[in-house]
Design a protein around this motif. Structure first.
Motif, PDB file in Angstrom:
ATOM      1  N   LYS A 185      -1.073   5.493  -3.610  1.00 45.21           N
ATOM      2  CA  LYS A 185      -1.146   6.772  -2.888  1.00 45.21           C
ATOM      3  C   LYS A 185      -0.519   6.673  -1.499  1.00 45.21           C
ATOM      4  CE  LYS A 185      -3.231  10.984  -3.084  1.00 45.21           C
ATOM      5  NZ  LYS A 185      -3.296  11.890  -4.235  1.00 45.21           N
ATOM      6  N   LYS A 186      -0.585   5.478  -0.903  1.00 46.18           N
ATOM      7  CA  LYS A 186      -0.121   5.309   0.460  1.00 46.18           C
ATOM      8  C   LYS A 186       0.421   3.889   0.645  1.00 46.18           C
ATOM      9  CE  LYS A 186      -1.655   6.871   5.032  1.00 46.18           C
ATOM     10  NZ  LYS A 186      -2.809   7.224   5.879  1.00 46.18           N
ATOM     11  N   LYS A 187       1.450   3.750   1.469  1.00 47.16           N
ATOM     12  CA  LYS A 187       2.018   2.435   1.728  1.00 47.16           C
ATOM     13  C   LYS A 187       1.193   1.703   2.788  1.00 47.16           C
ATOM     14  CE  LYS A 187       6.770   3.884   0.692  1.00 47.16           C
ATOM     15  NZ  LYS A 187       8.135   4.041   1.240  1.00 47.16           N
ATOM     16  N   ILE A 188       1.210   0.390   2.712  1.00 51.17           N
ATOM     17  CA  ILE A 188       0.466  -0.408   3.679  1.00 51.17           C
ATOM     18  C   ILE A 188       0.925  -0.113   5.097  1.00 51.17           C
ATOM     19  CG2 ILE A 188       0.131  -2.778   4.513  1.00 51.17           C
ATOM     20  CD1 ILE A 188      -0.044  -3.673   1.631  1.00 51.17           C
ATOM     21  N   SER A 189       2.201   0.097   5.277  1.00 55.44           N
ATOM     22  CA  SER A 189       2.747   0.363   6.613  1.00 55.44           C
ATOM     23  C   SER A 189       2.248   1.681   7.194  1.00 55.44           C
ATOM     24  CB  SER A 189       4.278   0.377   6.572  1.00 55.44           C
ATOM     25  OG  SER A 189       4.744   1.381   5.676  1.00 55.44           O
ATOM     26  N   GLN A 190       1.719   2.555   6.357  1.00 53.10           N
ATOM     27  CA  GLN A 190       1.240   3.866   6.806  1.00 53.10           C
ATOM     28  C   GLN A 190      -0.252   3.868   7.123  1.00 53.10           C
ATOM     29  OE1 GLN A 190       2.470   5.956   3.201  1.00 53.10           O
ATOM     30  NE2 GLN A 190       4.195   6.890   4.288  1.00 53.10           N
ATOM     31  N   LEU A 191      -0.924   2.761   6.868  1.00 53.22           N
ATOM     32  CA  LEU A 191      -2.366   2.719   7.046  1.00 53.22           C
ATOM     33  C   LEU A 191      -2.778   2.604   8.516  1.00 53.22           C
ATOM     34  CD1 LEU A 191      -3.351   0.239   4.178  1.00 53.22           C
ATOM     35  CD2 LEU A 191      -3.572   2.734   4.158  1.00 53.22           C
ATOM     36  N   ARG A 192      -3.817   3.327   8.872  1.00 51.86           N
ATOM     37  CA  ARG A 192      -4.445   3.129  10.171  1.00 51.86           C
ATOM     38  C   ARG A 192      -5.328   1.880  10.090  1.00 51.86           C
ATOM     39  NH1 ARG A 192      -5.794   8.877   9.272  1.00 51.86           N
ATOM     40  NH2 ARG A 192      -4.363  10.206  10.449  1.00 51.86           N
ATOM     41  N   PRO A 193      -5.807   1.385  11.243  1.00 53.18           N
ATOM     42  CA  PRO A 193      -6.642   0.172  11.217  1.00 53.18           C
ATOM     43  C   PRO A 193      -7.898   0.301  10.369  1.00 53.18           C
ATOM     44  CG  PRO A 193      -5.858   0.596  13.434  1.00 53.18           C
ATOM     45  CD  PRO A 193      -5.453   1.785  12.617  1.00 53.18           C
ATOM     46  N   ASN A 194      -8.425   1.522  10.244  1.00 54.00           N
ATOM     47  CA  ASN A 194      -9.668   1.717   9.484  1.00 54.00           C
ATOM     48  C   ASN A 194      -9.419   2.121   8.036  1.00 54.00           C
ATOM     49  OD1 ASN A 194      -8.678   4.314  10.283  1.00 54.00           O
ATOM     50  ND2 ASN A 194     -10.663   5.202   9.786  1.00 54.00           N
ATOM     51  N   GLU A 195      -8.171   2.004   7.588  1.00 54.64           N
ATOM     52  CA  GLU A 195      -7.816   2.441   6.237  1.00 54.64           C
ATOM     53  C   GLU A 195      -7.395   1.267   5.361  1.00 54.64           C
ATOM     54  OE1 GLU A 195      -6.321   6.983   7.270  1.00 54.64           O
ATOM     55  OE2 GLU A 195      -4.816   5.413   6.966  1.00 54.64           O
ATOM     56  N   PHE A 196      -7.711   1.392   4.073  1.00 61.75           N
ATOM     57  CA  PHE A 196      -7.408   0.337   3.104  1.00 61.75           C
ATOM     58  C   PHE A 196      -6.903   0.974   1.815  1.00 61.75           C
ATOM     59  CE2 PHE A 196     -10.485  -1.329   6.026  1.00 61.75           C
ATOM     60  CZ  PHE A 196     -10.090  -2.637   6.246  1.00 61.75           C
ATOM     61  N   ILE A 197      -6.423   0.125   0.933  1.00 56.83           N
ATOM     62  CA  ILE A 197      -5.986   0.564  -0.389  1.00 56.83           C
ATOM     63  C   ILE A 197      -6.861  -0.125  -1.429  1.00 56.83           C
ATOM     64  CG2 ILE A 197      -4.111   0.489  -2.086  1.00 56.83           C
ATOM     65  CD1 ILE A 197      -2.161   0.631   0.300  1.00 56.83           C
ATOM     66  N   GLY A 198      -7.429   0.679  -2.314  1.00 57.24           N
ATOM     67  CA  GLY A 198      -8.261   0.130  -3.376  1.00 57.24           C
ATOM     68  C   GLY A 198      -7.421  -0.309  -4.562  1.00 57.24           C
ATOM     69  N   VAL A 199      -7.699  -1.494  -5.058  1.00 60.37           N
ATOM     70  CA  VAL A 199      -6.958  -2.027  -6.205  1.00 60.37           C
ATOM     71  C   VAL A 199      -7.940  -2.308  -7.338  1.00 60.37           C
ATOM     72  CG1 VAL A 199      -5.414  -3.835  -7.043  1.00 60.37           C
ATOM     73  CG2 VAL A 199      -5.273  -3.083  -4.657  1.00 60.37           C
ATOM     74  N   LYS A 200      -7.712  -1.662  -8.471  1.00 60.11           N
ATOM     75  CA  LYS A 200      -8.550  -1.897  -9.641  1.00 60.11           C
ATOM     76  C   LYS A 200      -8.155  -3.206 -10.316  1.00 60.11           C
ATOM     77  CE  LYS A 200      -9.270   3.032 -10.670  1.00 60.11           C
ATOM     78  NZ  LYS A 200      -9.075   4.114 -11.661  1.00 60.11           N
ATOM     79  N   ILE A 201      -9.026  -3.703 -11.157  1.00 57.75           N
ATOM     80  CA  ILE A 201      -8.770  -4.962 -11.865  1.00 57.75           C
ATOM     81  C   ILE A 201      -7.466  -4.884 -12.648  1.00 57.75           C
ATOM     82  CG2 ILE A 201      -9.609  -6.515 -13.669  1.00 57.75           C
ATOM     83  CD1 ILE A 201     -12.477  -5.687 -12.830  1.00 57.75           C
ATOM     84  N   GLU A 202      -7.273  -3.776 -13.336  1.00 58.06           N
ATOM     85  CA  GLU A 202      -6.082  -3.640 -14.180  1.00 58.06           C
ATOM     86  C   GLU A 202      -4.799  -3.436 -13.372  1.00 58.06           C
ATOM     87  OE1 GLU A 202      -8.264   0.420 -14.273  1.00 58.06           O
ATOM     88  OE2 GLU A 202      -8.765  -1.726 -14.218  1.00 58.06           O
ATOM     89  N   GLN A 203      -4.928  -3.272 -12.048  1.00 53.63           N
ATOM     90  CA  GLN A 203      -3.753  -3.085 -11.188  1.00 53.63           C
ATOM     91  C   GLN A 203      -3.345  -4.367 -10.474  1.00 53.63           C
ATOM     92  OE1 GLN A 203      -5.456   0.034  -8.778  1.00 53.63           O
ATOM     93  NE2 GLN A 203      -4.518   1.677  -9.973  1.00 53.63           N
ATOM     94  N   LEU A 204      -4.115  -5.430 -10.626  1.00 51.98           N
ATOM     95  CA  LEU A 204      -3.842  -6.671  -9.897  1.00 51.98           C
ATOM     96  C   LEU A 204      -2.480  -7.260 -10.237  1.00 51.98           C
ATOM     97  CD1 LEU A 204      -7.368  -8.362 -10.060  1.00 51.98           C
ATOM     98  CD2 LEU A 204      -6.239  -7.406  -8.036  1.00 51.98           C
ATOM     99  N   ASN A 205      -2.054  -7.102 -11.498  1.00 54.00           N
ATOM    100  CA  ASN A 205      -0.748  -7.653 -11.885  1.00 54.00           C
ATOM    101  C   ASN A 205       0.407  -6.962 -11.182  1.00 54.00           C
ATOM    102  OD1 ASN A 205      -1.040  -5.246 -13.266  1.00 54.00           O
ATOM    103  ND2 ASN A 205      -0.065  -5.980 -15.150  1.00 54.00           N
TER     104      ASN A 205
END
Length: 327
Positions: free
Chosen positions: A117-137
């Motif tokens: 949904k969002k790139k790491i470079s666009q994240l504020r300090p209090n924001e993260f990206i959730g990764v599901k188990i099936e997305q780890l690859n």
């Protein structure tokens, strides 16, 4: 480690009661978890209270959606963060506008976006990206530094049974007013949105220790202390019980003259008798607070009806809380 749990307060979506969630968290060996119902926080206090009673830490959150579109979920660092999440939802409801695709810059709440949904470079300090188990690859070849901005994302919506998923689908079809066969994939939770044990969850992310660490760090910064034993309702209207008594007497007598005139002895005696009972029961503040709400409603020309055990009270009638003479 469970940041995204839905209860049956996620209307026409969730299937789990708060008791079921807490009992399963304990059985699965989780020490803390976040309740993030969809577009509301109705179950949060109940969740936190029951978690506390069982010796685990319940945390406050909310998942934000526009219709079937999942946007992000927020996790309150504290009570102020919980307020921020609720203000966002309240303002959008009040103004009848969609939730923003990008979360506001919360000061006391974390935000987790779904992967992609969002790139790491666009994240504020209090924001993260959730990764599901099936997305780890999909992140294996990324620089390991990126993993610090990822957190474990294991949504929980149903119990581990086909029957429970069937119930979820029935709720979704009711919510969309369509047949179950007409439901689209994005309108239904995945069958794997079930509880797993903490051991199983950590094992799934064992090759990504940075993600485990960032999830634990996020949770370690959150707390929600609430005194459930202390009565939060306003205890007096004027600041002390005696002045409440005097003010209620004045309002009641003013209303007596307005409702019955000066010569109705029966009404006067009943008002005085009720005022004595109200004072003895320490209910003067209750009548004054209710009266204050009704005065405001009348000033805005809002219609209201006085109901309940006090509706047969002549004092309530004199105040204007009710409009039916009880004599």
């Amino acid at each position: 480690m469970l940041l995204n749990i839905h209860s049956y307060y996620s209307l026409r979506y969730g299937t789990l009661s708060i008791d079921q969630i807490v009992e399963t968290l304990i059985a699965a060996k989780f020490e803390r978890a976040v309740l993030t119902d969809i577009n509301n926080s109705t179950g949060v206090l109940e969740f936190i209270k029951k978690c506390s009673e069982k010796g685990i830490q319940g945390l406050a959150g909310m998942e934000f959606r526009n219709g079937d579109e999942f946007l992000y979920f927020g996790i309150a660092r504290n009570q102020l963060g919980f307020q921020e999440l609720n203000i966002l939802m309240t303002e959008c409801n009040r103004d009848k506008r969609k939730l923003p695709a990008i979360a506001p810059a919360f000061n006391n709440a974390f935000v987790v976006y779904p992967f992609g949904k969002k790139k790491i470079s666009q994240l504020r300090p209090n924001e993260f990206i959730g990764v599901k188990i099936e997305q780890l690859n999909r992140i294996v070849l990324e620089p390991r530094k990126n993993y610090e901005r990822y957190v474990i994302w294991k949504p929980v919506t149903i119990k581990n049974s086909d029957e429970n998923h069937k119930l979820h689908k029935q709720l979704r079809s009711i919510g969309r007013n369509i047949l179950i066969s007409q439901l689209k994939e994005k309108q239904v939770a995945n069958r794997n949105e079930t509880f797993v044990t903490k051991v199983v969850l950590l094992k799934a992310y064992k090759d990504f220790p940075e993600i485990i660490a960032s999830t634990e760090k996020l949770l370690s910064q959150c707390s929600f202390d609430f005194n459930f034993k202390e009565i939060k309702n306003k205890q007096t209207f004027t600041g002390n019980r005696y002045d409440d008594k005097l003010l209620l007497e004045k309002y009641a007598m003013d209303g007596l003259q307005r409702r019955y005139g000066n010569k109705n002895k029966v009404a006067r005696e009943r008002v005085q008798e009720e005022l004595s009972i109200i004072d003895n029961l320490n209910f003067s503040s209750y009548f004054l607070i209710t009266d204050d709400i009704c005065r405001y409603a009348r000033s805005r020309e809002f219609r209201y009806v006085g109901r309940g055990s006090g509706a047969n009270s002549v004092v309530a009638y004199c105040l204007g809380i009710t409009d039916v003479c009880p004599n």
